[in-house]
Design an enzyme around this catalytic site. Structure first.
Site, PDB file in Angstrom:
ATOM      1  N   ASP A  67       5.842  -8.294  35.762  1.00  0.00           N
ATOM      2  CA  ASP A  67       7.465  -8.113  35.959  1.00  0.00           C
ATOM      3  C   ASP A  67       8.118  -9.398  35.244  1.00  0.00           C
ATOM      4  O   ASP A  67       7.552 -10.216  34.949  1.00  0.00           O
ATOM      5  CB  ASP A  67       7.621  -7.974  37.264  1.00  0.00           C
ATOM      6  CG  ASP A  67       7.408  -8.886  38.378  1.00  0.00           C
ATOM      7  OD1 ASP A  67       6.818 -10.042  37.807  1.00  0.00           O
ATOM      8  OD2 ASP A  67       7.381  -8.894  39.467  1.00  0.00           O
ATOM      9  N   ASN A 136      10.597  -7.747  51.339  1.00  0.00           N
ATOM     10  CA  ASN A 136      11.173  -6.318  51.333  1.00  0.00           C
ATOM     11  C   ASN A 136      10.084  -5.315  50.997  1.00  0.00           C
ATOM     12  O   ASN A 136      10.466  -4.226  50.953  1.00  0.00           O
ATOM     13  CB  ASN A 136      12.657  -6.259  50.662  1.00  0.00           C
ATOM     14  CG  ASN A 136      11.828  -6.460  49.068  1.00  0.00           C
ATOM     15  OD1 ASN A 136      10.967  -6.739  48.829  1.00  0.00           O
ATOM     16  ND2 ASN A 136      13.182  -6.381  48.376  1.00  0.00           N
ATOM     17  N   HIS A 138       8.321  -5.214  48.195  1.00  0.00           N
ATOM     18  CA  HIS A 138       8.356  -4.857  46.865  1.00  0.00           C
ATOM     19  C   HIS A 138       7.160  -5.316  46.299  1.00  0.00           C
ATOM     20  O   HIS A 138       6.309  -6.231  46.696  1.00  0.00           O
ATOM     21  CB  HIS A 138       9.437  -5.255  46.042  1.00  0.00           C
ATOM     22  CG  HIS A 138       9.487  -6.710  45.751  1.00  0.00           C
ATOM     23  ND1 HIS A 138      10.530  -7.479  45.382  1.00  0.00           N
ATOM     24  CD2 HIS A 138       8.481  -7.596  45.800  1.00  0.00           C
ATOM     25  CE1 HIS A 138      10.333  -8.854  45.139  1.00  0.00           C
ATOM     26  NE2 HIS A 138       9.086  -8.931  45.549  1.00  0.00           N
ATOM     27  N   GLU A 143      11.592  -2.422  43.885  1.00  0.00           N
ATOM     28  CA  GLU A 143      12.390  -2.799  44.701  1.00  0.00           C
ATOM     29  C   GLU A 143      12.513  -1.321  45.731  1.00  0.00           C
ATOM     30  O   GLU A 143      12.596  -0.532  45.356  1.00  0.00           O
ATOM     31  CB  GLU A 143      13.709  -3.245  44.365  1.00  0.00           C
ATOM     32  CG  GLU A 143      13.811  -4.803  43.648  1.00  0.00           C
ATOM     33  CD  GLU A 143      13.683  -5.747  44.645  1.00  0.00           C
ATOM     34  OE1 GLU A 143      12.840  -5.985  45.153  1.00  0.00           O
ATOM     35  OE2 GLU A 143      14.880  -6.280  44.583  1.00  0.00           O
TER      36      GLU A 143
HETATM   37  P1  PGA Z   1       5.758 -15.231  46.693  1.00  0.00           P
HETATM   38  O1  PGA Z   1       6.573 -13.881  46.280  1.00  0.00           O
HETATM   39  O2  PGA Z   1       4.424 -15.095  46.386  1.00  0.00           O
HETATM   40  O3  PGA Z   1       6.503 -16.148  46.057  1.00  0.00           O
HETATM   41  O4  PGA Z   1       5.837 -15.007  48.315  1.00  0.00           O
HETATM   42  C1  PGA Z   1       6.124 -12.593  46.554  1.00  0.00           C
HETATM   43  C2  PGA Z   1       7.093 -11.491  45.730  1.00  0.00           C
HETATM   44  O5  PGA Z   1       8.264 -11.662  46.132  1.00  0.00           O
HETATM   45  O6  PGA Z   1       6.764 -10.545  45.262  1.00  0.00           O
END
Ligand code: PGA
Length: 251
Positions: A67, A136, A138, A143
């Site tokens: 992404d 959340n 995702h 999302e």
């Molecule tokens: P993080 O992010 O590994 O920095 O917790 C995960 C995400 O938001 O997909």
């Protein structure tokens, strides 16, 4: 789905790195899609050290970007392509020919998405997906609401993701509002899915992922029925979770 619980982040990273290296040993020409974010960085560093010792050979892998934020060049300090290059492609010696971008600097997002999907199809889908878990729910930038069939596409970030990603870039105003992401459809079809989840701050969303019914408001909930999924987590994140003992491995 399997859940592997390790004592802390370091052990989680170590176990996940060994599992990834084993998958690559079994199929050196794997096509892999790799997340950025903080959680997988320990695993990537561990794999870099294993590579230096001759215990991990990434030279035949084809690596796909998961992404990114629309409208950034790879040189921008916030670019997720730039982050992946620094954390993985450079230390693992992956050439541009073996890297498939989801270009954040595209002037024609639809064409770039079509070409990415073509590359995924030509590779026969992803052999391995390494994913983090957003607060959340995702996966990549799928999302909420995202369905199991949501395709590779441009997505507008939720307020929650803007807040959580502000931690990387030093303020919400620095977080781009639009992203581009590999779709749920191709991610869920990966032959092996490694979901890395660490720390008490991810406890609530891991609980929802594991126990809520599958629903678009928690995209990660679509992982739970899949045999291909292994969740690598730590004790801080798992405390108080109730799962059948067949699913959980304390190592
Ligand atoms: P993080 O992010 O590994 O920095 O917790 C995960 C995400 O938001 O997909």
């Amino acid at each position: 789905m399997n859940v592997v619980v390790r004592r802390d982040y370091e052990e989680l990273s170590h176990t996940a790195a060994l599992a990834f290296a084993q998958l690559v040993r079994t199929k050196p020409h794997s096509s892999v899609v790799l997340a950025t974010g903080n959680t997988p960085m320990g695993m990537y560093d561990m794999l870099t050290r294993m590579k230096e010792k001759g215990e991990f050979d990434p030279s035949k892998l084809r690596i796909f970007q998961l992404d990114g934020y629309l409208g950034l060049t790879p040189e921008d300090s916030r670019s997720l392509e730039g982050w992946l290059r620094r954390a993985v492609l450079q230390p693992w010696g992956i050439s541009n020919e073996k890297f498939v971008r989801l270009p954040e600097d595209t002037l024609d997002a639809e064409a770039s998405i079509r070409s990415y999907i073509d590359e995924v199809q030509q590779a026969g889908g992803f052999d391995i997906a390494v994913l983090g878990l957003g607060p959340n729910g995702h996966l990549g930038f799928n999302e909420p609401p995202s369905h199991s069939t949501s395709p590779t596409r441009v997505v507008t970030l939720t307020e929650e993701s803007i807040r959580s990603n502000a931690l990387y870039w030093g303020g919400e105003e620095r977080v781009p509002r639009q992203s581009i992401t590999a779709g749920m459809d191709i991610l869920l079809q990966s032959k092996a899915i490694m979901l890395l989840v660490s720390g008490v701050k991810k406890k609530d969303i891991l609980t929802r992922t594991l126990s809520a019914p599958m629903q678009a408001n928690t995209p990660s909930s679509y992982l739970t029925p899949l045999q291909s999924v292994t969740i690598f987590t730590d004790e801080a994140c798992m405390e108080g979770q109730h799962l059948s003992s067949g699913e959980v491995h304390h190592e």
